[in-house]
Design a protein around this motif. Structure first.
Motif, mmCIF file in Angstrom:
data_model
loop_
_atom_site.group_PDB
_atom_site.id
_atom_site.type_symbol
_atom_site.label_atom_id
_atom_site.label_comp_id
_atom_site.label_asym_id
_atom_site.label_seq_id
_atom_site.Cartn_x
_atom_site.Cartn_y
_atom_site.Cartn_z
ATOM 1 N N MET A 1 10.435 1.981 -9.256
ATOM 2 C CA MET A 1 11.559 1.299 -8.610
ATOM 3 C C MET A 1 11.901 2.017 -7.298
ATOM 4 O O MET A 1 12.077 1.385 -6.261
ATOM 5 N N TYR A 2 11.960 3.340 -7.366
ATOM 6 C CA TYR A 2 12.265 4.131 -6.167
ATOM 7 C C TYR A 2 11.179 3.936 -5.105
ATOM 8 O O TYR A 2 11.477 3.722 -3.922
ATOM 9 N N ALA A 3 9.911 4.002 -5.499
ATOM 10 C CA ALA A 3 8.805 3.859 -4.552
ATOM 11 C C ALA A 3 8.810 2.481 -3.904
ATOM 12 O O ALA A 3 8.542 2.345 -2.703
ATOM 13 N N THR A 4 9.140 1.465 -4.681
ATOM 14 C CA THR A 4 9.191 0.105 -4.159
ATOM 15 C C THR A 4 10.267 -0.018 -3.079
ATOM 16 O O THR A 4 10.024 -0.544 -1.995
ATOM 17 N N LEU A 5 11.456 0.496 -3.379
ATOM 18 C CA LEU A 5 12.554 0.452 -2.407
ATOM 19 C C LEU A 5 12.244 1.312 -1.181
ATOM 20 O O LEU A 5 12.485 0.903 -0.038
ATOM 21 N N ALA A 6 11.692 2.493 -1.411
ATOM 22 C CA ALA A 6 11.373 3.410 -0.313
ATOM 23 C C ALA A 6 10.310 2.822 0.611
ATOM 24 O O ALA A 6 10.364 3.029 1.831
ATOM 25 N N SER A 7 9.360 2.081 0.062
ATOM 26 C CA SER A 7 8.299 1.505 0.897
ATOM 27 C C SER A 7 8.872 0.550 1.940
ATOM 28 O O SER A 7 8.389 0.504 3.076
ATOM 29 N N VAL A 8 9.906 -0.184 1.581
ATOM 30 C CA VAL A 8 10.559 -1.085 2.540
ATOM 31 C C VAL A 8 11.271 -0.258 3.610
ATOM 32 O O VAL A 8 11.170 -0.555 4.807
ATOM 33 N N HIS B 1 0.820 -1.213 0.000
ATOM 34 C CA HIS B 1 0.000 0.000 0.000
ATOM 35 C C HIS B 1 0.856 1.266 0.000
ATOM 36 O O HIS B 1 0.512 2.243 -0.661
ATOM 37 N N ILE B 2 1.961 1.239 0.711
ATOM 38 C CA ILE B 2 2.834 2.414 0.741
ATOM 39 C C ILE B 2 3.449 2.664 -0.631
ATOM 40 O O ILE B 2 3.489 3.814 -1.095
ATOM 41 N N ALA B 3 3.916 1.616 -1.300
ATOM 42 C CA ALA B 3 4.520 1.783 -2.632
ATOM 43 C C ALA B 3 3.512 2.389 -3.616
ATOM 44 O O ALA B 3 3.863 3.274 -4.404
ATOM 45 N N LEU B 4 2.278 1.934 -3.552
ATOM 46 C CA LEU B 4 1.243 2.489 -4.425
ATOM 47 C C LEU B 4 0.933 3.940 -4.064
ATOM 48 O O LEU B 4 0.794 4.793 -4.941
#
Length: 184
Positions: A120-127, A80-83
């Protein structure tokens, strides 16, 4: 948590026949496999304070934060955060999916994207965000949103420059590099 693999998928894939542009992340959540969100002291409150726009997210249980309060997997929160990061930066995505692998605690998270670099950035940042929330460390999400907007704008500008360059007349000299012609 450990990101075991992250990759870009363009074209036909096993995750979705309609979404051709996807980011796939394989994530090992380790000990958090048996740690739902409601067992992490203050996690829900910190998440609500950091990203209140998640109130608009829905899932099969109803509201997203209702599920977080009742206890859901950290993987669902990362999804949910990545989205939401992409949405806050002006890129509304259409598809995401989580699949557990045959190994306990290891998941494949898949996201469609408008801009590859931004997703890609959002995916990494969500973690990173979830790790900070768990450890009760401050996190400045505004930096991520600004960075996502910047990545998107840069890539849009580059695409426009490529389109403009494609319109420049040229001719090929035999066995030599291309020479651009000047139209007067």
């Amino acid at each position: 948590m450990e990101i075991e693999k992250i990759q870009v998928l363009n074209g036909s894939n096993v995750w979705n026949t309609n979404a051709k542009k996807l980011i796939q992340m394989t994530l090992n959540i380790g000990d958090f496999e048996s740690t739902p969100t409601n067992t992490i002291n203050g996690f829900s409150d910190r998440l609500k304070a950091l990203i209140p726009s998640l109130y608009s997210h829905k899932n099969s249980e109803g509201g997203f934060f209702q599920s977080v309060d009742k206890g859901i997997s950290i993987v669902k929160v990362i999804q949910h955060i990545a989205l939401e990061l992409q949405s806050l930066a002006g890129m509304q995505t259409e598809f995401s999916r989580i699949e557990q692998t045959d190994k306990i605690g290891i998941y494949n998270l898949v996201f469609s994207y408008i801009d590859e670099d931004a997703c890609m950035y959002a995916t990494l940042a969500s973690v990173e965000i979830v790790e900070a929330l768990i450890k009760e460390k401050p996190y400045f999400i505004r930096h991520d949103i600004d960075r996502l907007k910047c990545l998107f704008e840069q890539n849009q500008t580059l695409k426009q420059a490529i389109k403009a360059a494609e319109k420049v007349p040229y001719f090929r000299l035999s066995n030599h590099p291309v020479q651009l012609s000047r139209v007067v």
